[in-house]
Design an enzyme around this catalytic site. Structure first.
Site, PDB file in Angstrom:
ATOM      1  N   ASP A   1      14.034  -2.508  -3.791  1.00 48.31           N
ATOM      2  CA  ASP A   1      13.240  -3.338  -3.279  1.00 48.31           C
ATOM      3  C   ASP A   1      13.794  -4.275  -2.284  1.00 48.31           C
ATOM      4  O   ASP A   1      15.093  -4.408  -2.053  1.00 48.31           O
ATOM      5  CB  ASP A   1      12.465  -4.390  -4.230  1.00 48.31           C
ATOM      6  CG  ASP A   1      11.191  -4.992  -3.817  1.00 48.31           C
ATOM      7  OD1 ASP A   1      10.809  -4.839  -2.413  1.00 48.31           O
ATOM      8  OD2 ASP A   1      10.524  -5.518  -4.504  1.00 48.31           O
TER       9      ASP A   1
ATOM     10  N   GLU B   1      -0.650  -5.816  -3.883  1.00 46.18           N
ATOM     11  CA  GLU B   1       0.145  -7.124  -4.318  1.00 46.18           C
ATOM     12  C   GLU B   1      -0.443  -8.214  -3.149  1.00 46.18           C
ATOM     13  O   GLU B   1      -0.008  -9.194  -3.199  1.00 46.18           O
ATOM     14  CB  GLU B   1       1.520  -7.048  -4.439  1.00 46.18           C
ATOM     15  CG  GLU B   1       2.382  -6.459  -3.040  1.00 46.18           C
ATOM     16  CD  GLU B   1       3.742  -6.326  -3.560  1.00 46.18           C
ATOM     17  OE1 GLU B   1       4.403  -6.903  -2.914  1.00 46.18           O
ATOM     18  OE2 GLU B   1       3.936  -5.343  -4.297  1.00 46.18           O
TER      19      GLU B   1
ATOM     20  N   GLU C   1       6.760   2.351  -0.821  1.00 47.02           N
ATOM     21  CA  GLU C   1       5.820   1.257  -0.455  1.00 47.02           C
ATOM     22  C   GLU C   1       5.361   1.378   1.025  1.00 47.02           C
ATOM     23  O   GLU C   1       4.304   2.216   1.506  1.00 47.02           O
ATOM     24  CB  GLU C   1       6.091  -0.186  -0.695  1.00 47.02           C
ATOM     25  CG  GLU C   1       5.079  -1.079  -0.664  1.00 47.02           C
ATOM     26  CD  GLU C   1       5.323  -2.775  -0.786  1.00 47.02           C
ATOM     27  OE1 GLU C   1       4.608  -3.493  -1.232  1.00 47.02           O
ATOM     28  OE2 GLU C   1       6.592  -2.882  -0.618  1.00 47.02           O
TER      29      GLU C   1
END
Length: 867
Positions: free
Chosen positions: A369, A424, A418
């Site tokens: 991430d 989110e 992503e």
């Protein structure tokens, strides 16, 4: 231009394009245009007054045009050019994928290679490929050069509707609906969609890796011009990525595999270890749960009940309990995936230590991430981490990342990426359809769909349930909790059936601004997903994608009440029928179609579960051992169903050894026990601290595709050398440590998540040279071995945070609390002095003060022992 002819195989190419004849430059006639075609798509390269330009047509209609060329420190290869040679060939890409909208690929492309020379005879080759679904080009140089930019640009009609992504390096902005000329001046991210009359063009790039830099599109205000701008000021390279325009009607664009077709072939020969699937994910619905072992076990149990592939344990997990969670999960047929901030793996040393460690625990994949960069340097990091994870057979999910550039073809262990404003970010439903026509076209998209109780709850339940069909992702990380799904049993029933990889994909209906209806085939079943934005309406889906004959079609649509469960109905239909469903505001529906036969009432396939099993090991508790010592381990194993090819073994930790045979059984009937005994020898060079000795039972179970892995561990503790004198805690080894953000830092504050990135320890303006920098919740264990009498420190919140946090400090000796600070807010350091006489283990804990962990940077300053 010669006329086009359709070959028997259905491939259309320009006449003479296959000859591949090279004419010597001295004999070549002057030629100002070159045309490459494939099944209605053509690209015309023009050279006018030394400048290159490109025109792209579909069925004779101009879709886009643009300038071409390259700038290097040594040459301007965008002007003063002359053509000296050209070559043509047909390229056919045949390959299979592990994820995606279509498993088997076979794509013919017509290619033109144009050799160009500029000032001082500087050479550049322009390579153009044309496929049935678009056009791509790249520049190639005879050797690496310092590239300062590209002249590459696209020109669209100013009034062409456009769906553009304001650029940031993690691609999570809301897309804007505008026109090619009406868009604001500035940078827009790939892929960008334009509607030009009857046609669409999706602009993106392919085959981007550490050999180059990522790019974006810079719009010139008041025009339809979009220039390719690199993320770096300069790039050292001998070729560029493919500048790619997917061209066609909406169905052609959304079903396109062109980005993958242009990418480099797979670097992984054996892909048998790669497993797409459904993933339970707790972070969004239960934000603190990734740090809670017991809560993660509940997600594992839920995944096991519903035959979901894995559980993703996001930010907050602890190395103390993850190995045990992996054992718990794998015995139930569930795999564990772990989240990492990319900076935990930003060096070769970290990749060579951290990744093998989690692999040794049995973790099957990682979520990486916050990369948030399109620079060549960051792309080189992608290259190295992908090579390392592939060598360890660890699958990958990239978050906070760039978009796919065909990476999943080159590295098929990439399950998803992503680069989308996903669940989110709590996007409004009106933003959902456009993702299917833009971002998701170019590769698997980790939107994390199906929010039923969490989030803003603006989309209907059926809209959410349809998203795993509308959005393709090799791993579908479902966003809600087990309790939310179990309160919607019909929704869960559908999720349990839907695949995550597809044999075939068709756009049935839709438009980026209104809605989308997709049909995807997995084996012999078709799944239909429909989402709508705006007012209630009737959504119709022609069933032309079905083969002949009768099909049982089960429709899943919204029930009564705003957040009630979906309802299911069924009917028998054929490919000549149209399925029409009344949908709510921001609603949708899903469906499953299977062959109808007498007596068939559902398309559902039975869920599979691994047999329940028991593996008992002895010693059962923690064992203190010393280097060079030996001890016995015994194990007993049985299951509640007949299993085959059972293998029961003990695994020696690194530097240790095991005596005794591996016990095997071709068939183990239900309830029958298999036992084994081994002698374990502790290595003389064993590291101190906790060391697990795994005992493993593996077997094959009926109707379960993977080999089942059941593991328990004998927990041992190898004492470190005894402490003496008055050592600083930051100078002694830790037995164990956990931290709420990044690693515990020695003699520095915790700062951000990277190891060693801390600042001087500072509490209320006072700087301390020694101590520990932590972030709540944190826990540090130090072995005392009964040799120490006192622990002293000053505790407080570090000054580096811009907003106040609140924490509580605790000191434990052998699990008993010896000191509790109560609630601590910013202020002077608080002196701590604790009697630890006779204690074996010292534990330093920081909790979040009860109001969340944000800004909870907690310091143990001047932490010292008296021994």
């Amino acid at each position: 231009m010669p006329s086009l002819s359709r070959l028997a195989a259905g491939v259309t190419v320009a006449a003479l394009a296959l000859a591949g004849t090279t004419v010597p430059a001295t004999a070549a006639p002057r030629q100002d245009t070159w045309t490459v075609s494939q099944r209605g798509i053509s690209a015309e390269v023009g050279l006018t007054d030394g400048a290159l330009h490109l025109d792209v047509e579909r069925h004779g209609r101009t879709v886009l045009s643009g300038a071409l060329g390259l700038h290097t420190t040594g040459a301007d290869l965008s002007s003063g050019l002359r053509a000296v040679d050209d070559d043509r060939r047909t390229v056919v890409e045949r390959y299979e994928t592990t994820t995606g909208k279509q498993r088997h690929r076979a794509t013919p492309m017509s290619e033109l290679r144009l050799e160009l020379r500029g000032a001082d005879d500087a050479r550049m080759d322009l390579v153009v490929r044309v496929a049935a679904d678009g056009v791509a080009y790249r520049y190639e140089l005879p050797e690496a050069a310092t590239i300062t930019g590209e002249a590459s640009a696209y020109t669209l009609p100013e009034d062409a509707p456009a769906w553009l992504l304001p650029y940031n390096a993690w691609y999570e902005q809301n897309r804007v609906a505008t026109t090619a000329g009406g868009a604001e001046a500035g940078d827009f991210g790939h892929p960008s969609l334009f509607e030009v009359g009857e046609d669409f063009a999706l602009l993106t790039e392919s085959d981007v890796d550490g050999r180059y830099s990522g790019s974006r599109l810079r719009h010139t205000e008041g025009t339809g011009e979009y220039h390719v701008v690199l993320a770096d000021e300069t790039v050292t390279a001998d070729r560029t990525p493919w500048r790619t325009a997917i061209v066609g009607d909406l169905a052609t664009v959304t079903e396109s595999t062109l980005v993958d077709d242009l990418a480099s072939p797979s670097k992984i020969r054996d892909t048998s270890w790669i497993r797409p699937g459904k993933v339970a994910w707790s972070w969004l619905s239960d934000h603190s749960s990734p740090s809670d072992f017991e809560r993660q076990k509940e997600f594992v149990d839920f995944a096991a009940r519903n035959n979901w592939y894995a559980v993703l344990v996001d930010e907050g997990w602890s190395a103390e309990w993850v190995p045990e969670l992996v054992r718990y999960a794998r015995a139930r047929g569930v795999e564990i995936l772990l989240w990492f901030h990319w900076t935990r793996l930003d060096t070769a040393e970290e990749q060579d230590t951290v990744l093998p460690l989690v692999k040794s625990w049995g973790v099957r994949g990682v979520k990486l991430d916050f990369m948030e960069s399109d620079t060549q340097e960051r792309y080189r990091w992608y290259d190295t981490v992908l090579a390392k994870t592939a060598s360890l057979e660890l699958m990958v999910n990239f978050h906070g990342s760039t978009i796919p550039h065909g990476l999943a073809r080159t590295w098929p262990h990439i399950m998803t990426m992503e680069a989308v404003r996903g669940a989110e970010n709590y996007p409004l439903p009106v933003n959902n359809p456009v993702q299917a026509f833009t971002r998701n076209v170019v590769g698997s998209m980790d939107y994390t769909p199906v929010s039923l109780d969490t989030g803003i709850q603006r989309a209907s339940v059926a809209h959410e349930v349809a998203l795993p069909v509308v959005y393709e992702s090799g791993w579908q990380h479902f966003a809600d909790s087990p309790e939310a799904y179990e309160r919607h049993p019909e929704a869960l029933r559908f999720l349990n059936q839907v695949p995550t990889t597809w044999d075939e994909t068709e756009l049935v209906a839709g438009h980026p601004s209104r809605g989308a209806v997709f049909a995807r085939r997995g084996d012999d079943r078709w799944f239909l997903g429909a989402i709508s934005a705006g007012e209630p309406r009737t959504v119709s889906a022609p069933l032309r994608f079905l083969d002949g004959g009768r099909w049982l079609v089960e429709v899943i649509r919204d029930g009564e009440g705003p957040r009630g469960d979906v309802v299911r109905s069924s009917r028998v239909l054929t490919a000549r029928d149209t399925l029409s469903v009344e949908v709510a505001a921001d609603g949708g529906f899903a469906a499953i179609a299977c062959r109808a036969w007498p007596g068939r009432t559902t398309c559902d396939e039975p869920l599979q579960h691994v047999p329940s099993s028991t593996l008992d090991v002895s010693p059962a508790g923690e064992v203190d051992v010393t280097k060079g010592e030996s001890f016995e381990v015994t194990a007993t194993f049985h299951t509640d169903r007949d299993v085959r090819d059972v293998r029961l073994s003990a695994v020696a930790p690194s530097g240790w050894s095991v005596s005794g045979r591996t016990v095997t059984r071709h068939r183990l009937p239900a309830g029958e026990h298999l036992t084994a005994r081994w002698t374990v020898h502790v290595g003389q060079d064993s590291p101190s601290g906790y060391v697990d000795v795994p005992v493993v039972a593996e077997f094959d179970a009926p109707r379960w595709s993977d080999r089942v892995h059941v593991e328990r561990a004998v927990r041992t503790f190898v004492p470190p050398p005894p402490l003496a004198g008055e050592p600083w805690v930051s100078d002694v080894p830790f037995v164990a440590e956990t931290n709420g953000w990044g690693p515990v830092e020695r003699d520095r504050s915790v700062n951000e998540s990277a190891a060693g990135d801390g600042n001087p320890l500072t509490i209320d303006g006072v700087v301390y040279e020694k101590g520990l920098g932590t972030h709540a919740p944190s826990r540090v264990e130090v072995y005392l071995g009964g040799q120490c009498s006192r622990f002293d420190a000053l505790v407080g919140l570090d000054d580096e945070t811009t907003e106040p946090g609140s924490v509580a400090f605790r000191v434990l000796a052998d699990g008993a609390v010896r000191y509790d600070s109560g609630l601590v807010r910013p202020g002077p350091g608080i002196p701590v002095s604790v009697d630890v006489s006779g204690a074996r283990m010292l534990t330093l804990e920081v909790t979040d003060g009860g109001d969340g962990k944000n800004f909870d940077h907690a310091d143990w300053a001047d932490a010292r022992l008296t021994c």
